[in-house]
Design a protein around this motif. Structure first.
Motif, mmCIF file in Angstrom:
data_model
loop_
_atom_site.group_PDB
_atom_site.id
_atom_site.type_symbol
_atom_site.label_atom_id
_atom_site.label_comp_id
_atom_site.label_asym_id
_atom_site.label_seq_id
_atom_site.Cartn_x
_atom_site.Cartn_y
_atom_site.Cartn_z
ATOM 1 N N LYS A 1 31.087 -44.000 -4.808
ATOM 2 C CA LYS A 1 32.055 -45.036 -4.099
ATOM 3 C C LYS A 1 32.798 -45.510 -5.304
ATOM 4 C CE LYS A 1 31.221 -44.001 0.334
ATOM 5 N NZ LYS A 1 32.299 -43.354 1.007
ATOM 6 N N ALA A 2 33.608 -46.560 -4.870
ATOM 7 C CA ALA A 2 34.441 -47.417 -5.923
ATOM 8 C C ALA A 2 33.567 -48.121 -6.758
ATOM 9 C CB ALA A 2 35.529 -48.083 -5.260
ATOM 10 N N ALA A 3 32.422 -48.858 -6.174
ATOM 11 C CA ALA A 3 31.664 -49.662 -6.876
ATOM 12 C C ALA A 3 30.148 -49.459 -6.851
ATOM 13 C CB ALA A 3 31.902 -51.195 -6.438
ATOM 14 N N TYR A 4 29.792 -48.253 -6.479
ATOM 15 C CA TYR A 4 28.250 -47.645 -6.414
ATOM 16 C C TYR A 4 28.319 -46.402 -6.301
ATOM 17 C CZ TYR A 4 28.374 -47.230 -1.332
ATOM 18 O OH TYR A 4 28.610 -46.632 0.111
ATOM 19 N N LEU A 5 27.162 -45.951 -6.436
ATOM 20 C CA LEU A 5 26.634 -44.525 -6.379
ATOM 21 C C LEU A 5 25.162 -44.452 -5.786
ATOM 22 C CD1 LEU A 5 24.901 -43.140 -9.045
ATOM 23 C CD2 LEU A 5 26.972 -44.748 -9.876
ATOM 24 N N THR A 6 24.978 -43.274 -5.268
ATOM 25 C CA THR A 6 23.686 -42.966 -4.768
ATOM 26 C C THR A 6 23.053 -41.718 -5.385
ATOM 27 O OG1 THR A 6 24.209 -43.822 -2.503
ATOM 28 C CG2 THR A 6 22.303 -42.521 -2.542
ATOM 29 N N LEU A 7 21.910 -42.203 -5.910
ATOM 30 C CA LEU A 7 21.013 -40.760 -6.397
ATOM 31 C C LEU A 7 19.988 -40.455 -5.380
ATOM 32 C CD1 LEU A 7 20.628 -42.255 -10.080
ATOM 33 C CD2 LEU A 7 22.226 -40.749 -9.178
ATOM 34 N N ARG A 8 19.714 -39.171 -5.489
ATOM 35 C CA ARG A 8 18.552 -38.770 -4.709
ATOM 36 C C ARG A 8 17.633 -37.959 -5.582
ATOM 37 N NH1 ARG A 8 17.257 -39.820 0.455
ATOM 38 N NH2 ARG A 8 19.071 -40.240 1.577
ATOM 39 N N TYR A 9 16.409 -37.882 -5.224
ATOM 40 C CA TYR A 9 15.306 -37.464 -6.011
ATOM 41 C C TYR A 9 14.171 -36.901 -5.245
ATOM 42 C CZ TYR A 9 16.186 -41.892 -8.375
ATOM 43 O OH TYR A 9 16.842 -43.206 -8.956
ATOM 44 N N GLU A 10 13.606 -35.675 -5.727
ATOM 45 C CA GLU A 10 12.507 -35.165 -5.057
ATOM 46 C C GLU A 10 11.637 -34.999 -6.518
ATOM 47 O OE1 GLU A 10 13.661 -31.206 -3.804
ATOM 48 O OE2 GLU A 10 14.191 -32.205 -2.006
ATOM 49 N N ILE A 11 10.246 -35.493 -6.134
ATOM 50 C CA ILE A 11 9.111 -35.461 -7.052
ATOM 51 C C ILE A 11 8.263 -34.240 -6.480
ATOM 52 C CG2 ILE A 11 7.054 -36.474 -8.118
ATOM 53 C CD1 ILE A 11 8.621 -39.185 -7.722
ATOM 54 N N LYS A 12 8.120 -33.222 -7.202
ATOM 55 C CA LYS A 12 7.465 -31.914 -6.692
ATOM 56 C C LYS A 12 6.924 -31.216 -8.037
ATOM 57 C CE LYS A 12 11.773 -29.479 -6.626
ATOM 58 N NZ LYS A 12 12.823 -29.153 -5.788
ATOM 59 N N ASP A 13 6.103 -29.992 -7.461
ATOM 60 C CA ASP A 13 5.687 -29.041 -8.451
ATOM 61 C C ASP A 13 5.629 -27.973 -7.567
ATOM 62 O OD1 ASP A 13 3.438 -28.836 -6.798
ATOM 63 O OD2 ASP A 13 2.144 -30.263 -8.075
ATOM 64 N N GLU A 14 5.183 -26.700 -8.047
ATOM 65 C CA GLU A 14 5.545 -25.426 -7.560
ATOM 66 C C GLU A 14 4.642 -25.248 -6.283
ATOM 67 O OE1 GLU A 14 2.212 -25.584 -10.420
ATOM 68 O OE2 GLU A 14 4.264 -25.749 -10.658
ATOM 69 N N ASP A 15 3.790 -26.163 -6.078
ATOM 70 C CA ASP A 15 2.832 -26.194 -4.904
ATOM 71 C C ASP A 15 3.317 -27.049 -3.715
ATOM 72 O OD1 ASP A 15 1.492 -23.765 -5.770
ATOM 73 O OD2 ASP A 15 0.183 -25.438 -6.947
ATOM 74 N N ALA A 16 3.692 -28.178 -4.028
ATOM 75 C CA ALA A 16 4.125 -29.270 -3.040
ATOM 76 C C ALA A 16 5.258 -30.175 -3.421
ATOM 77 C CB ALA A 16 2.787 -30.282 -2.920
ATOM 78 N N LEU A 17 5.637 -30.628 -2.365
ATOM 79 C CA LEU A 17 6.703 -31.760 -2.430
ATOM 80 C C LEU A 17 6.046 -32.935 -2.130
ATOM 81 C CD1 LEU A 17 9.630 -32.880 -2.704
ATOM 82 C CD2 LEU A 17 9.987 -32.202 -0.202
ATOM 83 N N TYR A 18 5.855 -33.929 -2.967
ATOM 84 C CA TYR A 18 5.265 -35.243 -3.009
ATOM 85 C C TYR A 18 6.175 -36.531 -2.355
ATOM 86 C CZ TYR A 18 1.713 -32.664 -5.592
ATOM 87 O OH TYR A 18 1.167 -31.614 -6.076
ATOM 88 N N VAL A 19 7.350 -36.445 -2.808
ATOM 89 C CA VAL A 19 8.148 -37.759 -2.501
ATOM 90 C C VAL A 19 9.613 -37.229 -2.234
ATOM 91 C CG1 VAL A 19 9.116 -39.753 -3.798
ATOM 92 C CG2 VAL A 19 6.633 -39.705 -3.666
ATOM 93 N N ARG A 20 10.290 -37.794 -1.567
ATOM 94 C CA ARG A 20 11.849 -37.843 -1.465
ATOM 95 C C ARG A 20 12.189 -39.314 -1.760
ATOM 96 N NH1 ARG A 20 11.691 -33.822 2.919
ATOM 97 N NH2 ARG A 20 12.127 -31.605 1.986
ATOM 98 N N ALA A 21 13.245 -39.523 -2.166
ATOM 99 C CA ALA A 21 13.751 -40.866 -2.591
ATOM 100 C C ALA A 21 15.208 -40.983 -2.883
ATOM 101 C CB ALA A 21 13.047 -41.381 -3.778
#
Length: 162
Positions: A84-104
């Motif tokens: 946006k004009a004055a902000y941005l949103t980042l997304r993340y996934e913390i994972k490995d080949e076996d599991a997804l631990y966090v979405r943020a």
């Protein structure tokens, strides 16, 4: 569309009394990936992109599975879902080949440290961020990932410096 890949090492001190990585530690992991993305990867060659400062206005974290200490790093994938004009949103996934631990997600506000106030996303920053832009998987059917408003910057109250 690209994603920034950050191999994040786990430290013995990251664990809590329950034997898994503490919830607060995940914020540090996200910070490490974000700093690597915005300051190491962002435009170089004398560019001043993001060097004026940014603040974190919001974090959202979904803890999906406990993560226990090990010697191999976890992978943190980072991408942009909103510019946006004055902000941005980042997304993340913390994972490995076996599991997804966090979405943020993190809302970032560009900040003018000299003036002590938020500023707009610069054209150079927007160009860099657009390379990592993907539709937000959480906002189903939104269809608009990056439309910049024509006028007026959004205010970010209660933002915390990074």
């Amino acid at each position: 569309m690209a994603r920034h890949i950050y191999p994040c090492p786990l430290r013995w001190s990251d664990m809590d009394a329950f034997g898994h990585v503490n919830n607060v530690t995940f914020l540090r992991y996200l910070e490490e990936a974000r700093v690597d993305f915005m300051w190491r990867l962002a435009p170089g060659n004398g560019s001043d992109a993001f060097t004026g400062g940014v603040v974190v206005a919001r974090h959202e974290i979904d803890y999906l599975k406990p993560l226990v200490h090990r010697h191999s790093p976890v992978t943190i994938e980072t991408w942009v879902t909103e510019i946006k004009a004055a902000y941005l949103t980042l997304r993340y996934e913390i994972k490995d080949e076996d599991a997804l631990y966090v979405r943020a997600a993190t809302r970032i506000v560009p900040y003018d440290l000299d003036q002590g106030r938020p500023r707009r996303v610069s054209p150079e920053e927007e160009k860099f961020l657009t390379e990592y832009l993907e539709p937000d998987p959480v906002k189903k059917g939104s269809g608009k990932a990056s439309a910049k408003p024509a006028g007026g910057a959004e205010r970010s109250e209660g933002a915390v410096a990074v």
